[in-house]
Design a protein around this motif. Structure first.
Motif, mmCIF file in Angstrom:
data_model
loop_
_atom_site.group_PDB
_atom_site.id
_atom_site.type_symbol
_atom_site.label_atom_id
_atom_site.label_comp_id
_atom_site.label_asym_id
_atom_site.label_seq_id
_atom_site.Cartn_x
_atom_site.Cartn_y
_atom_site.Cartn_z
ATOM 1 N N VAL A 66 -68.255 27.995 -49.668
ATOM 2 C CA VAL A 66 -67.955 26.684 -49.078
ATOM 3 C C VAL A 66 -66.448 26.452 -49.013
ATOM 4 C CG1 VAL A 66 -68.082 24.204 -49.539
ATOM 5 C CG2 VAL A 66 -70.144 25.604 -49.665
ATOM 6 N N ALA A 67 -65.735 26.817 -50.081
ATOM 7 C CA ALA A 67 -64.282 26.634 -50.088
ATOM 8 C C ALA A 67 -63.617 27.442 -48.990
ATOM 9 C CB ALA A 67 -63.729 27.029 -51.456
ATOM 10 N N PHE A 68 -64.166 28.619 -48.698
ATOM 11 C CA PHE A 68 -63.587 29.480 -47.668
ATOM 12 C C PHE A 68 -63.943 29.018 -46.261
ATOM 13 C CE2 PHE A 68 -63.938 33.083 -44.755
ATOM 14 C CZ PHE A 68 -62.667 33.639 -44.859
ATOM 15 N N SER A 69 -65.214 28.651 -46.044
ATOM 16 C CA SER A 69 -65.703 28.466 -44.676
ATOM 17 C C SER A 69 -65.717 27.024 -44.184
ATOM 18 C CB SER A 69 -67.129 29.019 -44.556
ATOM 19 O OG SER A 69 -68.043 28.205 -45.287
ATOM 20 N N SER A 70 -65.697 26.045 -45.091
ATOM 21 C CA SER A 70 -66.039 24.686 -44.683
ATOM 22 C C SER A 70 -64.954 23.643 -44.936
ATOM 23 C CB SER A 70 -67.339 24.253 -45.383
ATOM 24 O OG SER A 70 -68.392 25.107 -45.003
ATOM 25 N N LEU A 71 -63.733 24.070 -45.243
ATOM 26 C CA LEU A 71 -62.576 23.175 -45.331
ATOM 27 C C LEU A 71 -62.729 22.101 -46.410
ATOM 28 C CD1 LEU A 71 -61.857 22.651 -41.506
ATOM 29 C CD2 LEU A 71 -61.084 24.499 -42.998
ATOM 30 N N ALA A 72 -63.384 22.452 -47.493
ATOM 31 C CA ALA A 72 -63.560 21.489 -48.585
ATOM 32 C C ALA A 72 -62.223 21.173 -49.246
ATOM 33 C CB ALA A 72 -64.525 22.054 -49.626
ATOM 34 N N ASP A 73 -62.018 19.912 -49.581
ATOM 35 C CA ASP A 73 -60.829 19.508 -50.341
ATOM 36 C C ASP A 73 -61.090 19.531 -51.840
ATOM 37 O OD1 ASP A 73 -58.983 18.819 -48.140
ATOM 38 O OD2 ASP A 73 -60.476 17.298 -47.686
ATOM 39 N N VAL A 74 -62.315 19.183 -52.238
ATOM 40 C CA VAL A 74 -62.720 19.169 -53.643
ATOM 41 C C VAL A 74 -64.165 19.635 -53.711
ATOM 42 C CG1 VAL A 74 -63.152 17.715 -55.677
ATOM 43 C CG2 VAL A 74 -61.147 17.276 -54.247
ATOM 44 N N ILE A 124 -59.452 25.471 -55.362
ATOM 45 C CA ILE A 124 -59.324 24.043 -55.053
ATOM 46 C C ILE A 124 -59.896 23.255 -56.237
ATOM 47 C CG2 ILE A 124 -59.383 24.336 -52.546
ATOM 48 C CD1 ILE A 124 -62.320 23.548 -52.579
ATOM 49 N N PRO A 125 -59.587 21.952 -56.338
ATOM 50 C CA PRO A 125 -60.074 21.182 -57.485
ATOM 51 C C PRO A 125 -61.599 21.161 -57.600
ATOM 52 C CG PRO A 125 -58.338 19.990 -56.345
ATOM 53 C CD PRO A 125 -58.688 21.159 -55.482
ATOM 54 N N VAL A 126 -62.065 21.173 -58.842
ATOM 55 C CA VAL A 126 -63.489 21.072 -59.150
ATOM 56 C C VAL A 126 -63.691 19.838 -60.034
ATOM 57 C CG1 VAL A 126 -65.458 22.134 -60.323
ATOM 58 C CG2 VAL A 126 -63.870 23.554 -58.979
ATOM 59 N N PHE A 127 -64.556 18.926 -59.588
ATOM 60 C CA PHE A 127 -64.855 17.702 -60.330
ATOM 61 C C PHE A 127 -66.304 17.728 -60.798
ATOM 62 C CE2 PHE A 127 -61.696 14.127 -59.146
ATOM 63 C CZ PHE A 127 -60.638 15.018 -59.050
ATOM 64 N N VAL A 128 -66.546 17.100 -61.946
ATOM 65 C CA VAL A 128 -67.918 16.845 -62.385
ATOM 66 C C VAL A 128 -68.427 15.632 -61.615
ATOM 67 C CG1 VAL A 128 -69.446 16.462 -64.345
ATOM 68 C CG2 VAL A 128 -67.255 17.617 -64.693
ATOM 69 N N ASN A 129 -69.615 15.757 -61.040
ATOM 70 C CA ASN A 129 -70.115 14.700 -60.166
ATOM 71 C C ASN A 129 -71.076 13.735 -60.858
ATOM 72 O OD1 ASN A 129 -70.300 13.534 -57.469
ATOM 73 N ND2 ASN A 129 -72.407 14.295 -57.452
ATOM 74 N N THR A 153 -71.733 26.271 -66.294
ATOM 75 C CA THR A 153 -71.793 26.187 -64.827
ATOM 76 C C THR A 153 -70.440 25.799 -64.260
ATOM 77 O OG1 THR A 153 -74.136 25.586 -64.856
ATOM 78 C CG2 THR A 153 -72.886 25.018 -62.880
ATOM 79 N N LEU A 154 -69.813 24.807 -64.873
ATOM 80 C CA LEU A 154 -68.487 24.382 -64.422
ATOM 81 C C LEU A 154 -67.475 25.523 -64.506
ATOM 82 C CD1 LEU A 154 -68.189 20.850 -66.052
ATOM 83 C CD2 LEU A 154 -68.197 21.332 -63.600
ATOM 84 N N GLU A 155 -67.516 26.275 -65.593
ATOM 85 C CA GLU A 155 -66.568 27.377 -65.776
ATOM 86 C C GLU A 155 -66.717 28.411 -64.680
ATOM 87 O OE1 GLU A 155 -65.971 27.346 -70.637
ATOM 88 O OE2 GLU A 155 -67.635 28.472 -69.747
ATOM 89 N N LYS A 156 -67.944 28.758 -64.343
ATOM 90 C CA LYS A 156 -68.178 29.759 -63.296
ATOM 91 C C LYS A 156 -67.678 29.268 -61.937
ATOM 92 C CE LYS A 156 -72.140 32.005 -65.493
ATOM 93 N NZ LYS A 156 -73.603 32.273 -65.404
ATOM 94 N N VAL A 157 -67.951 27.995 -61.629
ATOM 95 C CA VAL A 157 -67.493 27.445 -60.342
ATOM 96 C C VAL A 157 -65.975 27.366 -60.313
ATOM 97 C CG1 VAL A 157 -67.491 25.388 -58.873
ATOM 98 C CG2 VAL A 157 -69.628 26.177 -59.921
ATOM 99 N N VAL A 172 -62.611 21.837 -68.680
ATOM 100 C CA VAL A 172 -62.786 22.782 -67.572
ATOM 101 C C VAL A 172 -62.465 22.118 -66.234
ATOM 102 C CG1 VAL A 172 -64.397 24.301 -66.378
ATOM 103 C CG2 VAL A 172 -64.590 23.981 -68.861
ATOM 104 N N ALA A 173 -63.105 20.991 -65.966
ATOM 105 C CA ALA A 173 -63.009 20.344 -64.649
ATOM 106 C C ALA A 173 -61.667 19.648 -64.457
ATOM 107 C CB ALA A 173 -64.148 19.342 -64.483
ATOM 108 N N ASP A 174 -61.303 19.456 -63.194
ATOM 109 C CA ASP A 174 -60.054 18.781 -62.830
ATOM 110 C C ASP A 174 -60.202 17.267 -62.821
ATOM 111 O OD1 ASP A 174 -58.360 21.167 -62.096
ATOM 112 O OD2 ASP A 174 -60.068 21.467 -60.758
ATOM 113 N N GLY A 175 -61.426 16.785 -62.852
ATOM 114 C CA GLY A 175 -61.671 15.351 -62.835
ATOM 115 C C GLY A 175 -63.160 15.092 -62.848
ATOM 116 N N ALA A 176 -63.531 13.827 -62.745
ATOM 117 C CA ALA A 176 -64.946 13.463 -62.810
ATOM 118 C C ALA A 176 -65.197 12.168 -62.057
ATOM 119 C CB ALA A 176 -65.395 13.311 -64.263
#
Length: 260
Positions: free
Chosen positions: A171-179, A205-210, A195-199, A224-228
């Motif tokens: 998704v990060a490569f093909s779909s222009l995701a910002d986060v 790009i930033p990874v947030f817990v949703n 799971t967070l560590e693997k992602v 691990v995550a950049d934000g939440a």
């Protein structure tokens, strides 16, 4: 967009909107506005970094928003926007075109949506079309609106059997995701740290817990995550559809500020 690392985005969950089964016309639009006004004030008083508006109580959910949903959200968010002193975002369950439209109209900084993948869900068969969403974004000249990709939909089972970290990389490569956003199985339930560590290791790009962050697990997950994005844990009695509890916000943000 955000001034501080380990950003916490607090949810403003709108009460049921006109045209949905739980909407109470005896309370009306003024009640909806008063609820979100109080939540905005309490989140900011508690020290939140950012706010996101969402029609969380429009249950049962649909995969496309109706005119009443978009019109009501636009009205109340526009009316409260003068009180908002932090970056804010839009989430319309589950319609990215509606979210982009509202973000453009209200000058929101970002949206959160399910934009990729195919799911069996509580709402039925759920397909996506990120290419069309981004072409609509271009049509609206919404280039300043950042897009947060929820790659693990709540209330749904992905038919894509690739590991989540592989999906994130794709998704990060093909779909222009910002986060990239990583969810637990439903609202209020966190993903695992593993799971967070693997992602996180798979993307640049930033990874947030949703979902599911609270004052008891925020240190572990933000290691691990950049934000939440936090909703349920900030509500009175920890119930998703209650108003914001300013004391809960303050306790969570005290822990986050220590991490910073």
């Amino acid at each position: 967009m955000f001034e501080r690392k380990k950003t916490i985005i607090g949810m403003v969950h709108l009460p049921p909107l006109p045209g949905t089964p739980l909407y109470d016309d005896s309370l009306g639009i003024d009640y909806i506005y008063s609820r979100i006004e109080a939540d905005v004030i309490n989140l900011q008083e508690g020290g939140i970094d950012s706010i996101m508006f969402c029609n969380e109580n429009d249950r049962p959910y649909k995969l496309d928003a109706n005119y009443a949903t978009v019109a009501t959200m636009g009205y109340v968010i526009g009316k409260v926007s003068h009180l908002v002193k932090v970056p804010f975002g839009i989430d319309v369950l589950w319609d990215p075109f509606a979210a982009i439209s509202l973000a453009k109209a209200t000058k929101a900084s970002f949206i959160r949506e399910i934009l990729t993948g195919v799911y069996v869900s509580d709402m039925g068969f759920w397909n996506t079309n990120v290419g069309e969403v981004y072409r609509y974004k271009k049509l609206l000249d919404a280039k300043d609106v950042k897009v947060f990709f929820n790659i693990s939909a709540e209330f749904a089972y992905s038919l894509d059997r690739r590991p989540l970290d592989e999906i994130a990389k794709s998704v990060a490569f093909s779909s222009l995701a910002d986060v990239i956003l990583v969810s637990g199985p439903m609202t209020g339930k966190p993903p695992t740290k593993e799971t967070l560590e693997k992602v996180k290791e798979s993307v640049d790009i930033p990874v947030f817990v949703n979902t599911g962050v609270n004052e008891n697990n925020v240190e572990e997950l933000l290691s691990v995550a950049d934000g939440a994005i936090v909703g349920t844990a900030l509500k009175k009695d920890g119930f998703t559809f209650n108003p914001i509890d300013v004391d809960r916000v303050k306790r969570l943000m005290e822990k986050v500020n220590k991490l910073r």
